[in-house]
Design an enzyme around this catalytic site. Structure first.
Site, short mmCIF file in Angstrom:
data_model
loop_
_atom_site.label_atom_id
_atom_site.label_comp_id
_atom_site.label_asym_id
_atom_site.label_seq_id
_atom_site.Cartn_x
_atom_site.Cartn_y
_atom_site.Cartn_z
N ASN A 129 4.63 -1.53 -6.67
CA ASN A 129 3.77 -1.97 -5.58
C ASN A 129 2.63 -2.77 -6.22
OD1 ASN A 129 2.11 -2.27 -3.40
ND2 ASN A 129 2.02 -0.10 -2.86
N GLU A 146 5.91 6.26 0.80
CA GLU A 146 6.52 4.92 0.86
C GLU A 146 7.35 4.63 -0.38
OE1 GLU A 146 2.52 4.18 1.64
OE2 GLU A 146 2.93 2.65 3.15
N ARG A 185 7.71 -3.15 -3.17
CA ARG A 185 7.10 -3.21 -1.84
C ARG A 185 6.67 -4.66 -1.60
NH1 ARG A 185 2.10 0.36 0.44
NH2 ARG A 185 2.20 -0.45 2.55
#
Ligand code: ADP
Length: 392
Positions: A9, A377, A92
């Site tokens: 991310n 996530e 992500r």
């Protein structure tokens, strides 16, 4: 020896990385945070039990770019992994545009399509792409999977997807995309596993962190979100305005404000921070004696309650409310403030269960089930990456 799944991310000045064992249960082996890229770089990794695996900080001559930072991260990771190999890397990516309703393996065509979306998410998309590029350079033979914050919302009906602008603008991509989709998808999966009857019903999920939004999930599918074209709409957030009359922007433009100044206002100087003048951090606000801090909390709670009613209306009823992310998971005060006086909607909160942080915190008689579900996530991305790898 089983390999690993890496989840990346990449933000404007930070890189978050999580290492999962590439098995069905996806055990988390390490989480790493590299902060201060371009200013005061620092890197810290922990194992699943919280033990520190590495901690480093650099002075002015430290890694200055995402590429340099990834080099440091990978150098550490090489030693950490030993003989285990990286099987797939999940990223992500904030924006998948109108075309991506599911994760994809990144090739040159996908990379070019994602670069075309930079104008839709200029604050995030370039960094997400930098993460993909850095990992492709370091691991050219390992598949890279892009997982989008918008994908879970792509099934919205037209009325939730469009603005009442000239139709050509909708066709050009000016739509209500919605964000935090990986968080909501994780919540929907958890519901399907642990509360299948509720998962089949009408759920409002509230992702209340530094960024905050709410999502109407009916039968496991997102049908509306408080976020729209960008992640600045909807609820007030740590430093973002949330919903704002566009007339305010027109007024400021007529006063000479340029894009840079407006962007600062909308994304960095507003929300809880702007309203309170104290902090963007909910813990600081809850601890502050300043009346403006209490007002900012009151505003946050009021907007959540309004959206709860609106999203229940969008679904024609409500069976469950899920609280997640930093504030939703950790603040019984905010959960109680949102849920109190909501009997008209079928909500009856169990105060003791709420204070104790229990998963279910509604009373047995409550028509609507109240749930506290920690989001993950990174795990959602790891699942997608592994599933795409298996499909080939
Ligand atoms: P991000 O969107 O950056 O991932 P998080 O989901 O970590 O953010 O949420 C950060 C927010 O959660 C901050 O406002 C922080 O104050 C709040 N928070 C974390 N722990 C608590 C707590 N115990 N009580 C109240 N707020 C909390």
């Amino acid at each position: 020896m089983a390999g690993v799944v890496l989840v990346v991310n990449a933000g404007s000045s930070s890189i978050k990385l999580e290492v999962f064992g590439a098995e069905a249960a996806l055990p988390s082996l390490a989480t790493l945070l590299f902060e201060g890229i371009g200013s005061r770089p620092a890197m810290r990794a922990k194992d699943d039990a919280g033990a520190v695996l590495v901690q480093r900080a650099w002075e002015a001559d430290g890694p200055a770019t995402h590429r340099d930072a990834f080099g440091e991260v990978m150098a550490w990771l090489g030693g950490f992994l030993g003989a285990r190999c990286v099987e797939v890397i999940g990223h992500r990516v904030v924006h998948g545009g109108a075309d991506h309703a599911a994760p994809v393996i990144v090739d040159a065509t996908v990379r070019a399509a994602l670069a075309n979306l930079v104008t839709l998410a200029p604050l995030h998309q370039p960094h997400n792409l930098a993460g993909i590029d850095a990992m492709t350079a370091l691991y050219p033979a390992v598949p890279q999977v892009a997982c989008f914050d918008t994908a879970f919302h792509r099934g919205h009906p037209f009325v939730a997807d469009a603005y009442a602008l000239p139709r050509a603008m909708y066709d050009e991509g000016i739509r209500r995309y919605g964000f935090h989709g990986l968080s909501y998808e994780y919540v929907a999966h958890r519901l399907a596993e642990d509360f299948p009857a509720l998962a089949a019903g009408r759920v409002v999920a509230a992702h209340l962190g530094n960024g905050a939004s709410m999502c109407a999930i009916a039968g496991g599918r997102s049908i509306d979100s408080t976020m729209g074209f960008t992640a600045v709409d909807g609820l007030p957030m740590g430093t973002r305005t949330g919903q704002l009359d566009p007339g305010v922007i027109l007024h400021l433009v007529s006063e000479g404000w340029d894009t840079k100044r407006l962007t600062r206002l909308l994304y960095h100087d507003s929300g809880l921070k702007g309203l309170s003048g104290v902090s963007n951090d909910m813990r600081d606000l809850e601890a502050s004696p300043d009346p403006a801090a209490a007002e900012a909390i009151g505003y946050f709670v009021y907007r959540i309650r309004r959206e709860l009613g609106a999203l229940a209306a969008a679904m024609g009823g409500l069976d469950a409310v899920v609280f997640t992310a930093g504030i939703g998971e950790n603040s019984p005060t905010i959960r109680a403030a949102v849920c109190s006086g909501m009997e008209w909607l079928g909500i009856e909160m169990d105060e003791t269960a709420n204070e104790a942080g229990e998963t279910v915190f509604s009373t047995p008689a409550s028509r609507v089930t109240l749930l506290r579900i920690p989001t993950d996530e990174e795990r959602m991305i790891a699942r997608h990456a592994l599933a795409l790898l298996a499909r080939g």
